[in-house]
Design an enzyme around this catalytic site. Sequence first.
Site: not given
Lengths: 558, 558
Positions: A383, A107, A303, A96, A411, A275, A75, A73
């Site tokens: 993807f 990570k 979310f 945010r 991406w 959220a 990205t 989202k």
Amino acid sequence: MAHKTDIEIAREADKRPIQQIGERLGIPSEHLLPYGHDKAKVSQDFIDSVQDRPQGKLILVTAINPTPAGEGKTTTTVGLGDGLNAIGKNAAICIREASLGPNFGMKGGAAGGGYAQIVPMEDMNLHFTGDFHAITSAHNLLSAMIDNHIYWGNEQEIDVRRVVWRRVMDMNDRALRQVVTSLGGVANGFPAENGFDITVASEVMAILCLAKDLKDLERRLGDMIVAYRRDKSPVFARDIKADGAMTVLLKDAMQPNLVQTLENNPAFVHGGPFANIAHGCNSVIATTTALRLADYVVTEAGFGADLGAEKFMDIKCRKAGLSPACVVLVATVRAMKMNGGVAKDDLGTENVAAVKSGCANLGRHIENLKTFGVPVVVAINHFAGDTDAEIAQVQEFVTSQGSEAFVCKHWAQGSAGIEPLATRVAEIADSGRANFAPLYGDDMSLFDKIDTIARRIYRADEILADQKVRDQLREWEAQGYGNLPVCMAKTQYSFTTDPSRRGAPTGHSVPIREVRLSAGAGFVVVICGEIMTMPGLPRRPSAEAIRLNEAGQIEGLF
Amino acid sequence: MAHKTDIEIAREADKRPIQQIGERLGIPSEHLLPYGHDKAKVSQDFIDSVQDRPQGKLILVTAINPTPAGEGKTTTTVGLGDGLNAIGKNAAICIREASLGPNFGMKGGAAGGGYAQIVPMEDMNLHFTGDFHAITSAHNLLSAMIDNHIYWGNEQEIDVRRVVWRRVMDMNDRALRQVVTSLGGVANGFPAENGFDITVASEVMAILCLAKDLKDLERRLGDMIVAYRRDKSPVFARDIKADGAMTVLLKDAMQPNLVQTLENNPAFVHGGPFANIAHGCNSVIATTTALRLADYVVTEAGFGADLGAEKFMDIKCRKAGLSPACVVLVATVRAMKMNGGVAKDDLGTENVAAVKSGCANLGRHIENLKTFGVPVVVAINHFAGDTDAEIAQVQEFVTSQGSEAFVCKHWAQGSAGIEPLATRVAEIADSGRANFAPLYGDDMSLFDKIDTIARRIYRADEILADQKVRDQLREWEAQGYGNLPVCMAKTQYSFTTDPSRRGAPTGHSVPIREVRLSAGAGFVVVICGEIMTMPGLPRRPSAEAIRLNEAGQIEGLF
């Protein structure tokens, strides 16, 4: 060819001095308060000076219910911002800020991914411009002042068993969830049950993100309920005289942060409320400032659309007088497959049938979003393993729902991979087709507001709520809080309160566990299921591997 | 004529862009990381690049034992820095950062006063560049990782009753002094006694202020003792694998902050360890960087010379290889009177006899300071009510001690009021007269080090220490910590451990209550009397009156 990691790509970024990014938006350098060479705050004076300008078009990026496959989202938000700029539009991004604590457990998160990222990534995952530290300080000052008030005589007659204001820390620390304070004798105060939440769960965070300006901030801080008296009347932060000093601590934090994308486009990164128990959007002040400086502002909500977009519309837009011109709903072929019942390990195999079946989740979100009167476009975040047949299946489904789906390759390709979506989004935003209205009116009863969301968004058959919950809602209505919106705290993984129920379930119940009043933020929190407001660290926290390498670069954070 | 307040003077400052201040020191603007337009950090790369340069002369400003009359040590530090620049020298100032929490109890402290101040004052009393927040985060990350380590199986076999690492918060909050954590069941860990100190009391703060560079910082962080096993062997922060992540959290905080005086001279404001349980000096990295950029560096140490200067010499200078060229001892006529037995309310009346008698305190400090081999000059910080006869008395006394005293009017006049002192200090520093040596050698036993300080600096007859304390010191010696310096935690108001004994008492005893090992900072803390590491708020905290006024200025903080 091995793919570069997000951090490798981010480190190769050809960042421009932040003054140049500000210049693109017409911010004079004296009104940019730099934090290093690649971050800045926009001065309050400048923000005040642009209040009369016309607003640009607001575009919300939201997503299907998240799955372990990932939707991308943020990205897509970043990619769309870059895409709009690439087709010649003047666009800005609003997202945010990241919370510090969780980065030492798992990570840290990039702001975006691949060639659609916001930089400097390391700083954004560490102290950034100190906003969250300021919130922590302001929150804990109030905590200290409450206990100090009781210690020195308790003029407000606080019922010491009914102090509802906890403390916060931006750290994953389970040991602090439940504590007893003021042990050790008279000089340390009255022993009391107490606890810490993570900073992003603070009502101060929610307020910072909803306040229009410093005056509004101070008023809302004063409105926060910190305790009750024996007669159950509320004690406000204002009664403790903490609102002024808290505002002083937050005055810099209220100024939005400006950074840039890999393609040197402006991005505001400001605020980061939970959220679940909060509304999960970046600050109103960042969004409204961006809208006065750019023709298009791309933002996102936490979310999936059932939680994030609903709160964006019913809380943020309602309260800030914002009207989104277009919604982009992010989906992936992989997530459709998981919604169609495929296990994560099997996502590599083509499965058009599963995609088709999983599209039910997507369809439900499209339908829901339309009820807000805003046009919806679907972004298929591409993807490498997606097959043509699978993609065609999603597109066909979306078309059948009266919407449009665009394959987006931001991406891998940056703005060049998302231009078709950007072009269409700009057309829709410019068309004036949107006719935004929140889901429910202010004057509906609190219970009916919850019921409306549960039935119309979650498609539940019923709400399960104890008499105690219903009485509490009525009590707040009697106290004048009935006109507030409700803020649902529910699992993000399902339309239901059961995280394992993917797809588009119906016929379920929504049990309400607890309701809480965030009187300063201005919403009633409705807790459906278990909500963790202080995370713990995992067995092998990522912190164990985080360090500076010989080149002075951070290792292990990403 | 009504005097302007410090904050009024500070607000009228004609501040230069921080890049211009950096330029004066030869710092290229790309190596200044700005925080707004009037604060910046000096980049680590630049600091690395100047390591081979010759060092300037280091001048320590210290004071007599503080009295309620005030001595103006920081004001004199700032004034002397301005004075040196005014007489054509290239001088920089190094002082400590202020702690946030206490400003909400009592009014915040200016950095200097009158026309000898460092600006921006508001920022320096609030979040400044976030260094203390970074220290808080790093400290509490370690706390969370220790509890998390125990939670997930306790591989290090920590004795859960012997965790010595507490948590910190930059807030005056007595309720957090002593707490029980991990209540609420299995998921929250093992209930344990615990507590919070104020951030400036953190060993991480002391380490940041003593570390030479990031490598040294990481090593020292790893060396900190956080707990003991049942066999009493120490568990280090390194064993918890927290040192790397803590270093990452501190990497920006390690870079010294550059600001300016009212006269636009460079001032480094960096680090702020407690002056009782720690050494109370600004960071080594700020001092050594300043010494490579300026010909004269004026710095100060916390409390009076018996504590502050002794630690500056025996801890900071010893560890960092620094050699002060001159010491300026600040005294006031008013403080001499109080040391001579005059009550605060009677300070307005001339009393040469009391001044004479009170000079004993001054004389003792002069004598003590000379034992370090460094020339001492006395600065009489002038107050409007001082009479000529009183001033003459102090000067005469100082001359009789083989030193010189200069009347300094920097508070009222800025650099013009302190030029005679500045001229003399520069002469002494240039003369190479100083022949610095610490008070004791590394190889003296820990007990003998304490004894040496007590006899030679405090002029006590004896040390009172339980067998337990003596055994503990011997145990640390056996573990290899015997070569560390000792860090005395004693009242700052007297040479003795009794705050009410002014002047130059002799024949007293120094009772040792407790000893603590700061293995990362590299000293043994010797606690003589009650030391508070988490302050509380007063009945009417200043926070109640702090607010932003209509003009957006902060009221009530000063």
